[in-house]
Design an enzyme around this catalytic site. Structure first.
Site, mmCIF file in Angstrom:
data_model
loop_
_atom_site.group_PDB
_atom_site.id
_atom_site.type_symbol
_atom_site.label_atom_id
_atom_site.label_comp_id
_atom_site.label_asym_id
_atom_site.label_seq_id
_atom_site.Cartn_x
_atom_site.Cartn_y
_atom_site.Cartn_z
ATOM 1 N N CYS A 152 -39.845 -37.605 -23.522
ATOM 2 C CA CYS A 152 -39.241 -36.531 -24.686
ATOM 3 C C CYS A 152 -38.446 -36.816 -25.385
ATOM 4 C CB CYS A 152 -38.117 -35.712 -23.260
ATOM 5 S SG CYS A 152 -36.870 -36.535 -23.244
ATOM 6 N N GLU A 192 -36.641 -43.687 -19.046
ATOM 7 C CA GLU A 192 -37.202 -43.997 -20.560
ATOM 8 C C GLU A 192 -36.348 -44.885 -20.687
ATOM 9 O OE1 GLU A 192 -38.437 -41.217 -19.773
ATOM 10 O OE2 GLU A 192 -40.394 -41.076 -20.764
HETATM 11 N N1 THU Z 1 -37.838 -36.994 -17.509
HETATM 12 C C1 THU Z 1 -37.858 -38.036 -17.617
HETATM 13 O O1 THU Z 1 -37.660 -38.940 -16.984
HETATM 14 N N2 THU Z 1 -38.615 -38.896 -19.079
HETATM 15 C C2 THU Z 1 -39.001 -37.325 -19.919
HETATM 16 O O2 THU Z 1 -39.407 -38.110 -21.017
HETATM 17 C C3 THU Z 1 -39.155 -36.943 -19.559
HETATM 18 C C4 THU Z 1 -38.387 -35.499 -18.463
HETATM 19 C C5 THU Z 1 -37.446 -36.772 -15.626
HETATM 20 C C6 THU Z 1 -36.329 -35.974 -16.053
HETATM 21 C C7 THU Z 1 -35.888 -35.120 -15.016
HETATM 22 O O3 THU Z 1 -34.766 -36.204 -14.116
HETATM 23 C C8 THU Z 1 -36.961 -34.865 -14.926
HETATM 24 O O4 THU Z 1 -37.743 -35.454 -15.274
HETATM 25 C C9 THU Z 1 -37.783 -33.181 -15.338
HETATM 26 O O5 THU Z 1 -37.708 -32.988 -16.148
#
Ligand code: THU
Length: 160
Positions: free
Chosen positions: A112, A75
């Site tokens: 997140c 994001e």
């Molecule tokens: N991740 C995202 O790309 N977006 C989120 O909102 C949550 C987590 C990714 C970060 C990391 O590369 C993987 O997911 C595991 O946490």
């Protein structure tokens, strides 16, 4: 002492096929981006696509790093690229999808906390709500009408 209640409502689409046409296409762009993720450490692949009011679609995927905290979520990869490339454009919608390597992810994967805070900055900057649609690899898609609906009591520049 008194209590306050904070409520959020989300729309649930049974599958992505039920999405409005433009959002279905946006989710398809997020899926394409997801498959370009660089996620050798988590094996969790995330794609995000932004629809801008200038007609452009900007997509991003998570980019991991051997120094784990140096990686970036899908994001923020997408929204910072959009902000850097089209600083005056408004974001009309965001679509997010995620999949794990070895199991089928059917629950919608929300952004997140750090990504919510980052998206909030742009929602405030453009002074209009950013609808967010998020899903796993398949199954239901959740829609939040705005970022603030997902992050009540957000921290903003008004407190500085
Ligand atoms: N991740 C995202 O790309 N977006 C989120 O909102 C949550 C987590 C990714 C970060 C990391 O590369 C993987 O997911 C595991 O946490």
């Amino acid at each position: 002492m008194r209590k306050i209640k904070i409520e959020s409502f989300l729309d649930v689409f049974p599958t992505m096929e039920e999405l409005p046409e433009a959002i279905f296409s946006l989710m398809e762009a997020a899926i394409v981006a997801r498959e370009k993720a660089y996620a050798p450490y988590s094996d969790f692949f995330v794609g995000a696509a932004l629809l801008l009011d200038n007609g452009e679609t900007i997509a991003g995927s998570n980019q991991e790093n051997a120094s784990y905290p140096s990686g970036l979520c899908a994001e923020r990869t997408a929204i910072y690229y959009a902000g850097a490339t089209y600083p005056k454009a408004h974001i009309k919608a965001i679509a997010i999808t995620a999949r794990a390597k070895d199991k089928l992810t059917t629950t919608p994967i929300p952004p997140c906390g750090a990504c919510r805070q980052a998206i909030a900055e742009y929602e405030i900057k453009q002074r209009s709500p950013i609808p967010l649609y998020f899903m796993g690899e398949s199954g239901e898609v959740l829609k939040s009408e705005s970022l603030e609906n997902l992050l009540p009591l957000l921290f903003t520049s008004k407190y500085l």
